[in-house]
Design a protein around this motif. Structure first.
Motif, PDB file in Angstrom:
ATOM      1  N   SER A 115       0.916  -1.274   0.177  1.00  0.00           N
ATOM      2  CA  SER A 115      -0.090   0.100  -0.225  1.00  0.00           C
ATOM      3  C   SER A 115       0.403   1.378   0.410  1.00  0.00           C
ATOM      4  O   SER A 115       1.699   1.682   0.611  1.00  0.00           O
ATOM      5  N   SER A 116       0.559   1.760  -0.760  1.00  0.00           N
ATOM      6  CA  SER A 116       1.469   3.684  -0.895  1.00  0.00           C
ATOM      7  C   SER A 116       0.691   4.213   0.769  1.00  0.00           C
ATOM      8  O   SER A 116       2.066   4.809   0.612  1.00  0.00           O
ATOM      9  N   SER A 117      -0.042   4.313   0.943  1.00  0.00           N
ATOM     10  CA  SER A 117      -0.254   4.785   2.601  1.00  0.00           C
ATOM     11  C   SER A 117       0.483   4.247   3.789  1.00  0.00           C
ATOM     12  O   SER A 117       0.546   2.847   3.583  1.00  0.00           O
ATOM     13  N   TYR A 118       1.466   5.188   4.147  1.00  0.00           N
ATOM     14  CA  TYR A 118       2.326   4.106   5.606  1.00  0.00           C
ATOM     15  C   TYR A 118       1.305   4.164   6.707  1.00  0.00           C
ATOM     16  O   TYR A 118      -0.162   4.892   7.102  1.00  0.00           O
ATOM     17  N   LEU A 119       1.748   3.281   7.612  1.00  0.00           N
ATOM     18  CA  LEU A 119       1.344   2.854   9.124  1.00  0.00           C
ATOM     19  C   LEU A 119       2.318   4.135   9.935  1.00  0.00           C
ATOM     20  O   LEU A 119       3.856   3.546  10.199  1.00  0.00           O
ATOM     21  N   PRO A 120       2.040   3.912  11.380  1.00  0.00           N
ATOM     22  CA  PRO A 120       2.830   4.703  12.124  1.00  0.00           C
ATOM     23  C   PRO A 120       3.684   4.011  12.529  1.00  0.00           C
ATOM     24  O   PRO A 120       3.382   2.476  12.945  1.00  0.00           O
ATOM     25  N   ALA A 121       4.956   4.060  12.737  1.00  0.00           N
ATOM     26  CA  ALA A 121       5.849   3.361  13.237  1.00  0.00           C
ATOM     27  C   ALA A 121       5.410   2.785  15.280  1.00  0.00           C
ATOM     28  O   ALA A 121       6.771   3.340  15.569  1.00  0.00           O
ATOM     29  N   THR A 122       5.163   2.623  15.341  1.00  0.00           N
ATOM     30  CA  THR A 122       4.871   1.712  17.030  1.00  0.00           C
ATOM     31  C   THR A 122       4.049   0.638  17.433  1.00  0.00           C
ATOM     32  O   THR A 122       4.372  -0.182  16.041  1.00  0.00           O
ATOM     33  N   THR A 123       4.472   0.477  18.708  1.00  0.00           N
ATOM     34  CA  THR A 123       4.231  -1.288  19.283  1.00  0.00           C
ATOM     35  C   THR A 123       2.634  -1.765  18.983  1.00  0.00           C
ATOM     36  O   THR A 123       2.416  -2.080  18.089  1.00  0.00           O
ATOM     37  N   ASP A 124       1.771  -0.103  18.714  1.00  0.00           N
ATOM     38  CA  ASP A 124       0.637  -0.795  18.145  1.00  0.00           C
ATOM     39  C   ASP A 124       0.204  -1.736  16.770  1.00  0.00           C
ATOM     40  O   ASP A 124      -0.519  -2.512  16.335  1.00  0.00           O
TER      41      ASP A 124
END
Length: 422
Positions: free
Chosen positions: A2-11
């Motif tokens: 996917s082109s949309s990134y996710l936050p680089a967090t534990t969740d």
């Protein structure tokens, strides 16, 4: 991806772990890596994401994706310490290595990484990738390229005095020279590896590798008792680590027992507590060879070679020693069979020994040339003619000895008379 990134967090990591399908987990991990954040927490999360992603791609046998991942991560490597970069790079290369049939891809990947590390001046990482590349080239039988790479690398590492890497390189050089049948250089490289290893703490797996190589070289020199003790040390180390090389160390231990005519001990070693953990075709093959050797049966020997071709014929170390054992056994059997005869048909000897006529004829001619017995082959009549052993007359050596002694006496008298005349 996917082109949309996710936050680089534990969740986000938990979300990837809870994904039902590997493809979904891989997609989430890629999106975490696309996050532009370079905060300490984000970097830690991305490192974990890389580890998980490389494991998933390995399980899915997506070797090309692992290669692309390594290229994609290059901007990320500039944000983390060099030691962590080295760990990640080596981890991804190891993941590719665990996918079957990727030797060419691994060589190509290592060459790419060597170029990148040279451009980035990452000497520590480059040396380790080059050592890995040399090992891959050796496995691929590209010996000349591997040797030229190693010869330059070993000089560089000796200057830096990186003893742990030097042990690896010297060991690799020993294996390479052994593959090229250059035993003196193989032994010299192994001695260098041992010298470097004595100066530092060597991990048990590395020590086991040194002992295994020592055993192989001693076995090559027919010193099977010393080789057995080295193989035993290697087996102990690998067995404690549950390393798959333990079964090969045990296999070579059994080979040494067979080569020193102690084939009866093989069944006992296999039935021991350690041996029972490694029951399988490797040990079954050695047991079949031991049984054939105990019965001095060429027929059983050939049956074992046919039934366990992968374990015996395709293992170069075992194959070399078993070829020598087979020749010895064949000679002993032929000498025993032809002993009562002065003239015998080759076909009859072949029938008695249960081998093809041309095979027997070739071996008999070789034995005559090697002076294992006195005789000749009458190929027109298809017969072997055995000569009586010529009895040497004891009078000739005694006469020569007497003449030599008289010569000494004459020389002594001549010297004395020369002194008197002077």
């Amino acid at each position: 991806m996917s082109s949309s990134y996710l936050p680089a967090t534990t969740d986000s990591m938990v979300q990837a772990l809870e994904a039902k399908e590997p493809a979904e987990a891989i997609s989430i991990l890629y999106r975490i890596l696309e996050n532009p954040s370079s905060s300490p927490e984000a970097l830690r999360t991305k490192e974990q994401a890389i580890t998980n992603l490389s494991d998933l791609l390995r399980q899915e046998k997506r070797a090309e994706d692992l290669r692309s991942l390594l290229t994609q991560l290059r901007p990320f490597f500039s944000l983390i310490p060099k030691a962590k970069t080295a760990k990640i790079v080596r981890g991804i290369i190891d993941a590719v290595a665990k996918i079957p049939g990727t030797s060419e891809l691994q060589i190509s990947l290592c060459k790419e990484m060597v170029q990148w590390t040279r451009a980035e001046k990452r000497t520590f990482l480059r040396q380790r990738v080059e050592a890995r590349l040399a090992a891959l080239l050796m496995e691929n039988k590209e010996y000349s390229e591997a040797l030229s790479l190693l010869s330059g690398l070993v000089k560089e590492v000796r200057r830096l005095d990186d003893k742990l890497l030097l042990v690896d390189i010297d060991l690799l050089e020993s294996k390479l020279h052994f593959s090229l049948r250059n035993l003196p250089k193989a032994k010299a490289a192994l001695t260098a590896a041992r010298t470097a290893a004595n100066a530092i703490y060597v991990p048990p797996a590395q020590q086991g590798t040194i002992d295994l190589q020592s055993g192989i070289l001693h076995a090559e020199e027919k010193d099977y008792k010393t080789a057995y003790s080295y193989f035993f040390e290697a087996f102990e180390a690998f067995n404690a680590l549950e390393d798959p090389r333990a079964v090969f160390s045990l296999k070579y231990m059994l080979l040494c027992k067979i080569m020193v005519s102690q084939a009866d001990d093989v069944a006992g070693i296999i039935a021991s507590k350690a041996g029972l953990n490694y029951m399988g075709p490797e040990l079954d093959a050695m047991k079949a060879v031991a049984d054939a050797h105990s019965k001095r049966s060429l027929k059983f020997f050939e049956t074992a070679l046919n039934n366990y071709k992968a374990q015996l014929e395709e293992d170069p170390i075992v194959h070399r020693h078993l070829s020598s054992l087979y020749d010895t056994l064949l000679e002993q059997n032929l000498c025993r069979l032809i002993e009562p005869f002065s003239r015998v048909e080759i076909a009859h000897v072949a029938e008695l020994i249960e081998l093809p006529i041309d095979h027997v004829e070739k071996k008999l001619s070789q034995m005559i040339l090697d002076k294992k017995f006195a005789g000749t082959l009458d190929q027109g009549a298809g017969c072997l003619i055995i000569f009586d052993d010529p009895k040497t007359d004891a009078i000739f050596p005694a006469t020569l000895e007497t003449i030599a002694n008289i010569g000494k006496v004459v020389d002594s008298l001549y010297l004395r008379s020369a002194k008197i005349m002077a």
